[in-house]
Design an enzyme around this catalytic site. Sequence first.
Site, PDB file in Angstrom:
ATOM      1  N   ARG A  86      13.077  -6.158  -9.172  1.00 49.31           N
ATOM      2  CA  ARG A  86      12.622  -4.786  -9.323  1.00 49.31           C
ATOM      3  C   ARG A  86      11.492  -4.882 -10.315  1.00 49.31           C
ATOM      4  O   ARG A  86      11.649  -5.034 -11.650  1.00 49.31           O
ATOM      5  CB  ARG A  86      13.428  -3.693  -9.837  1.00 49.31           C
ATOM      6  CG  ARG A  86      12.918  -2.187  -9.849  1.00 49.31           C
ATOM      7  CD  ARG A  86      12.182  -1.704  -8.591  1.00 49.31           C
ATOM      8  NE  ARG A  86      13.117  -1.317  -7.619  1.00 49.31           N
ATOM      9  CZ  ARG A  86      13.174  -0.872  -6.426  1.00 49.31           C
ATOM     10  NH1 ARG A  86      11.863  -0.817  -6.145  1.00 49.31           N
ATOM     11  NH2 ARG A  86      14.031  -0.578  -5.545  1.00 49.31           N
ATOM     12  N   ARG A 136      11.167 -11.521   0.174  1.00 45.29           N
ATOM     13  CA  ARG A 136      11.172 -11.399  -1.248  1.00 45.29           C
ATOM     14  C   ARG A 136      12.620 -11.552  -1.615  1.00 45.29           C
ATOM     15  O   ARG A 136      12.857 -11.422  -2.970  1.00 45.29           O
ATOM     16  CB  ARG A 136      10.493  -9.956  -1.541  1.00 45.29           C
ATOM     17  CG  ARG A 136      11.468  -8.787  -0.799  1.00 45.29           C
ATOM     18  CD  ARG A 136      10.912  -7.379  -1.470  1.00 45.29           C
ATOM     19  NE  ARG A 136      11.667  -6.442  -0.882  1.00 45.29           N
ATOM     20  CZ  ARG A 136      11.890  -5.076  -1.259  1.00 45.29           C
ATOM     21  NH1 ARG A 136      10.982  -4.521  -2.298  1.00 45.29           N
ATOM     22  NH2 ARG A 136      12.547  -4.211  -0.642  1.00 45.29           N
ATOM     23  N   HIS A 165       3.066  -6.525  -3.755  1.00 47.57           N
ATOM     24  CA  HIS A 165       3.625  -5.300  -4.023  1.00 47.57           C
ATOM     25  C   HIS A 165       3.601  -5.002  -5.717  1.00 47.57           C
ATOM     26  O   HIS A 165       4.664  -4.925  -6.238  1.00 47.57           O
ATOM     27  CB  HIS A 165       4.924  -4.895  -3.269  1.00 47.57           C
ATOM     28  CG  HIS A 165       5.425  -3.666  -3.442  1.00 47.57           C
ATOM     29  ND1 HIS A 165       5.559  -3.013  -4.591  1.00 47.57           N
ATOM     30  CD2 HIS A 165       5.751  -2.952  -2.365  1.00 47.57           C
ATOM     31  CE1 HIS A 165       6.066  -1.863  -4.436  1.00 47.57           C
ATOM     32  NE2 HIS A 165       6.524  -1.657  -3.002  1.00 47.57           N
ATOM     33  N   ASP A 214       2.819   8.321  -2.739  1.00 50.13           N
ATOM     34  CA  ASP A 214       3.251   6.861  -2.071  1.00 50.13           C
ATOM     35  C   ASP A 214       1.861   7.071  -0.864  1.00 50.13           C
ATOM     36  O   ASP A 214       2.099   7.229   0.363  1.00 50.13           O
ATOM     37  CB  ASP A 214       4.636   6.873  -1.232  1.00 50.13           C
ATOM     38  CG  ASP A 214       5.005   5.579  -0.828  1.00 50.13           C
ATOM     39  OD1 ASP A 214       6.239   5.669  -0.531  1.00 50.13           O
ATOM     40  OD2 ASP A 214       4.322   4.807  -0.983  1.00 50.13           O
ATOM     41  N   GLU A 216      -1.368  -1.919  -4.586  1.00 49.25           N
ATOM     42  CA  GLU A 216      -0.828  -3.192  -3.531  1.00 49.25           C
ATOM     43  C   GLU A 216      -1.979  -3.664  -2.743  1.00 49.25           C
ATOM     44  O   GLU A 216      -2.340  -2.801  -1.792  1.00 49.25           O
ATOM     45  CB  GLU A 216       0.525  -2.740  -2.931  1.00 49.25           C
ATOM     46  CG  GLU A 216       1.541  -2.123  -3.915  1.00 49.25           C
ATOM     47  CD  GLU A 216       2.561  -1.443  -3.005  1.00 49.25           C
ATOM     48  OE1 GLU A 216       2.871  -1.860  -1.875  1.00 49.25           O
ATOM     49  OE2 GLU A 216       3.264  -0.336  -3.358  1.00 49.25           O
TER      50      GLU A 216
END
Length: 303
Positions: A77, A103, A172, A216, A275
């Site tokens: 994270r 990932r 990201h 978002d 991103e």
Amino acid sequence: METATSIEELQREFAIPDIAGIVAGDGGLPKVRITTPQAEGEMYVHGAHVTSWKPAGAEEVLFLSSRSQWHEGIAIRGGVPICFPWFRAKSDDAKAPAHGFVRTKGWTLDSIARQANAVTVTMSTVSDDDTRKWWPFDFRLVHRATFGAELKLELEVTNTGSAPLRFEEALHSYHRVGQISEVHLRGLDGVVYLDNTDSNCEKMQHGDVAIVKQTDNAYVNTANAVELLDTGLCRRIRVIKENSLTTVVWNPWQEGARSLPDLGKNQWQQMVCVEASNVLGFAVDLAPGAQHRMGATIRVEDL
Ligand code: TA6
């Protein structure tokens, strides 16, 4: 002690004295540690995941959660997770891992090379029986991270199969900020975006992006550089993209953070994701044998 052996082997094969070494990171996971006069940095073999970049004279630029997990199969994270070959949920399989399957797995450390004033770490991963269960195609994915006065990230996809590929990809990046309410993003004025907090409906960005609630946004058909103006830390972070036509901006805000147990308490206030990506309607089509490279260069300057 397989991991310890692999760390020792990696250290013997790739270390550059006083510049780059391979050590046991969090969770005992192997990580490359860079220390040069121009910058310090870290990159885990797990997910080819850059977790730290600190150019000389500046504070840490990337955000890393204090509650991140450090296990095979789970994404770190913070830092720069690599999203491939899909973004967010897989449209045709709710059981598939969010943001793809690269990932959360160990990659291969291919090289650590010193250029003039920077160090480039190259890692790769290829399709195998496990990946083909989720996505029945063949590929080679390379992540090159160059740690210097700027951080250069490059994601290179090669179609090693006989069928055309269509994939999404994202670097990201979690950026560390002083206080999210004191941050503005510049460079997206007039750009159309899909608001994932509002059924992905299409909207138009007017002026700078201020983060005042759960955000978002997938900005589409834009190759623009984005400036993150952070009055809290008195700095600006620039994200300059190559071969990327979408930019995702995300902050979970307080309500979204509640569903993220691996995000430290109130740490949603100290991060924002900007991103470089090719996602949603801007997925990449790649013919057999062809290659595609997407890049992001991150710079930091005083305000
Ligand atoms: O990039 C933004 C986003 O797609 C958000 O929708 C949110 O899900 C975020 O990624 C984090 O995803 P993760 O799977 O890392 O928790």
